[in-house]
Design an enzyme around this catalytic site. Structure first.
Site, PDB file in Angstrom:
ATOM      1  N   SER A  52       0.785  -1.228   0.000  1.00  0.00           N
ATOM      2  CA  SER A  52       0.000   0.000   0.000  1.00  0.00           C
ATOM      3  C   SER A  52       0.821   1.284   0.000  1.00  0.00           C
ATOM      4  O   SER A  52       0.246   2.371  -0.114  1.00  0.00           O
ATOM      5  CB  SER A  52      -0.958   0.002   1.191  1.00  0.00           C
ATOM      6  OG  SER A  52      -2.012  -0.905   0.960  1.00  0.00           O
ATOM      7  N   SER A 153      -9.976   1.405   2.518  1.00  0.00           N
ATOM      8  CA  SER A 153     -10.494   0.558   1.447  1.00  0.00           C
ATOM      9  C   SER A 153      -9.583   0.621   0.234  1.00  0.00           C
ATOM     10  O   SER A 153      -9.375   1.689  -0.351  1.00  0.00           O
ATOM     11  CB  SER A 153     -11.909   1.012   1.045  1.00  0.00           C
ATOM     12  OG  SER A 153     -12.358   0.272  -0.073  1.00  0.00           O
ATOM     13  N   GLY A 294       2.849  -0.919   4.093  1.00  0.00           N
ATOM     14  CA  GLY A 294       2.277  -1.780   3.073  1.00  0.00           C
ATOM     15  C   GLY A 294       2.438  -3.243   3.431  1.00  0.00           C
ATOM     16  O   GLY A 294       3.496  -3.652   3.914  1.00  0.00           O
TER      17      GLY A 294
END
Length: 362
Positions: A52, A153, A294
Site C-alpha cells: 500500500s 479501502s 504496506g
C-alpha cells in the site's frame, strides 16, 4: 540499529532490512536470511513488494493532475469515471478527495477476495482487471455514508488509478513513471502486475501456514493489488521518494498541505494517527513523522519520515500474517531507535504505546 534488527530476526522473522537516513548520513542494516531453504543472507538493496505504499505514489500523481487543473479534489468521481462503473448515487456523492482520504465509504475488495486460507493461494494465481476489483468492492457493501468517517479501502485507490487513466489517456503506471520514478531516478522501483516473479535480488515471501509450515508465496501475481498495492521497490528508493515529496520537489506547498490535511484513523482515539491523501502521520516521542506502510502476501514494509524528509526510515521484512508479540516489540524498538534514538529505558516505555501500524500489518 544492527542489534535491533538482529533482535527482530531472533524473535522469529526470517529476513529484514532497512535504510535509515539523517540528512546526508545513511545506514543500511540487514539481518536474517533471504531464503530459508538455502540460507542465503539478506543484503542491502534488495527489492521488495511494498504494497500500500503504492498509494502515496498514486495520490501524488493525482495531486499533480489537480495542479494542472485536469482533476478537482472536490469534484464527484462520476465526472472522471466511465458511466455505469459506480452506481449513480456514489458517482455523484463521492469526491476524489474522499477516495484518496479513505472517507468514501466504499467497501474494501480485498475483504471479498480473502475469506479462507485457500483464497490466498487462488488470488496469486488469478489475473484481475481493475474494473473487476471495483465491482468486488461495491459488492462488499458500504462502510459509511460518503465523507462521514475514515474507513480504509483498497477499492478507493483502484478508482484513483482509473481516474488517472481516464484523464490522461495513459496507463496509470506510465503516468507515475513519467512524473515520479524517472525524474527521481528510482531505477529499482517498478509495477509488478501479472509477472509473478520479482526482478532482481529479493527476500522470499512467507506466511505461517495452517499445517505448521512456513509457506513460500514469493512467486505470486500482483494484479489483485494494481494501483492500491502492486509496486516493487527498495528501502533506498522509498527514502528518496518521500524526501522529494516532503521537501516540495513533487508538489507545490498548497497541494502538499492538502495531502497533509488529515482525518482521524481511529475516531475514538484521535491521537493514534491521522490519514491525509495517501499519507498518514504518527506521533513518536521525538515528534511527528509522515509516511505509509504496506502489506502483501509475505512482504511487509513501513516507511516513516520527519516533516522535512531529513530523518527517515524504510523498513521491510519477509513474513506476513504472523502472531508474535516479540517480533512486534522488536520492530517497534528498531523504528524508535532509527527515528528517535534515546536510552533503552525510554525506548521500552515508548514501544508500549507504539502506533497501531505494526499490529495492523497483520
Amino acid at each position: 540499529m544492527q542489534q535491533q534488527l538482529d533482535a527482530v530476526h531472533a524473535a522469529g522473522m526470517p529476513g529484514v532490512f532497512a535504510e535509515v537516513r539523517d540528512g546526508r548520513r545513511t545506514w543500511t542494516p540487514a539481518a536474517g536470511v533471504a531464503d530459508v531453504a538455502t540460507g542465503s543472507p539478506v543484503l542491502d538493496g534488495m527489492r521488495h513488494r511494498v504494497g500500500s505504499i503504492t498509494k502515496t505514489f498514486v495520490a501524488t500523481t493525482v495531486l499533480q493532475l489537480v495542479n494542472e487543473r485536469r482533476v478537482s479534489l472536490d469534484a464527484p468521481i462520476g465526472r472522471y469515471l466511465p458511466r455505469g462503473l459506480v452506481p449513480s448515487d456514489l458517482s455523484s456523492q463521492v469526491t476524489v478527495r474522499m477516495l484518496l482520504q479513505h472517507t468514501s465509504g466504499i467497501g474494501n475488495y480485498t475483504n471479498e477476495l480473502i475469506k479462507t486460507e485457500e483464497d490466498i493461494i487462488t488470488m496469486g494465481q488469478t489475473i484481475y482487471q481493475p474494473e473487476q476489483l471495483v465491482r468486488l468492492g461495491l459488492q462488499a457493501g458500504a462502510t459509511n455514508a460518503p465523507g462521514a468517517t475514515w474507513s480504509y479501502s483498497n477499492t478507493n485507490y483502484i478508482l484513483a488509478g482509473l481516474i488517472i487513466e481516464r484523464v490522461t489517456g495513459n496507463r496509470y503506471e506510465s503516468e507515475v513513471s513519467r512524473r515520479i520514478l524517472r525524474p527521481l531516478g528510482l531505477r529499482d522501483t517498478y509495477f509488478e502486475g501479472a509477472d509473478p516473479k520479482i526482478r532482481g535480488p529479493h527476500m522470499h515471501a512467507y506466511v505461517p501456514w495452517i499445517d505448521g509450515t512456513l509457506k513460500d508465496f514469493t512467486v505470486y501475481n500482483m494484479t489483485w493489488g494494481w494501483a492500491a498495492g502492486e509496486i516493487v521497490s527498495t528501502a533506498h528508493d522509498l527514502d528518496v521518494f518521500y524526501r522529494a515529496l516532503l521537501s516540495g520537489r513533487l508538489l507545490k506547498p498548497a497541494l502538499l498541505a492538502e495531502m497533509e490535511n488529515t482525518v482521524p484513523q481511529f475516531p475514538e482515539e484521535p491521537a493514534a494517527g491521522g490519514y491525509g491523501l495517501g499519507l498518514y502521520w504518527v506521533d513518536l516521542p521525538c515528534g511527528r513523522f509522515w509516511g505509509h506502510d504496506g502489506g502483501t502476501i509475505g512482504h511487509q514494509t513501513i516507511s516513516w519520515h520527519s516533516p522535512d524528509g531529513q530523518r527517515q526510515v524504510s523498513y521491510a521484512h519477509s513474513m506476513a500474517f504472523y502472531v508474535n508479540p516479540a517480533i512486534d516489540e522488536a520492530i517497534a524498538n528498531f523504528l524508535l531507535t532509527a527515528l528517535c534514538g534515546g536510552s533503552s529505558q525510554q525506548l521500552k516505555a515508548a514501544a508500549t504505546t507504539m502506533p497501531r501500524t505494526i499490529e495492523a500489518l497483520h
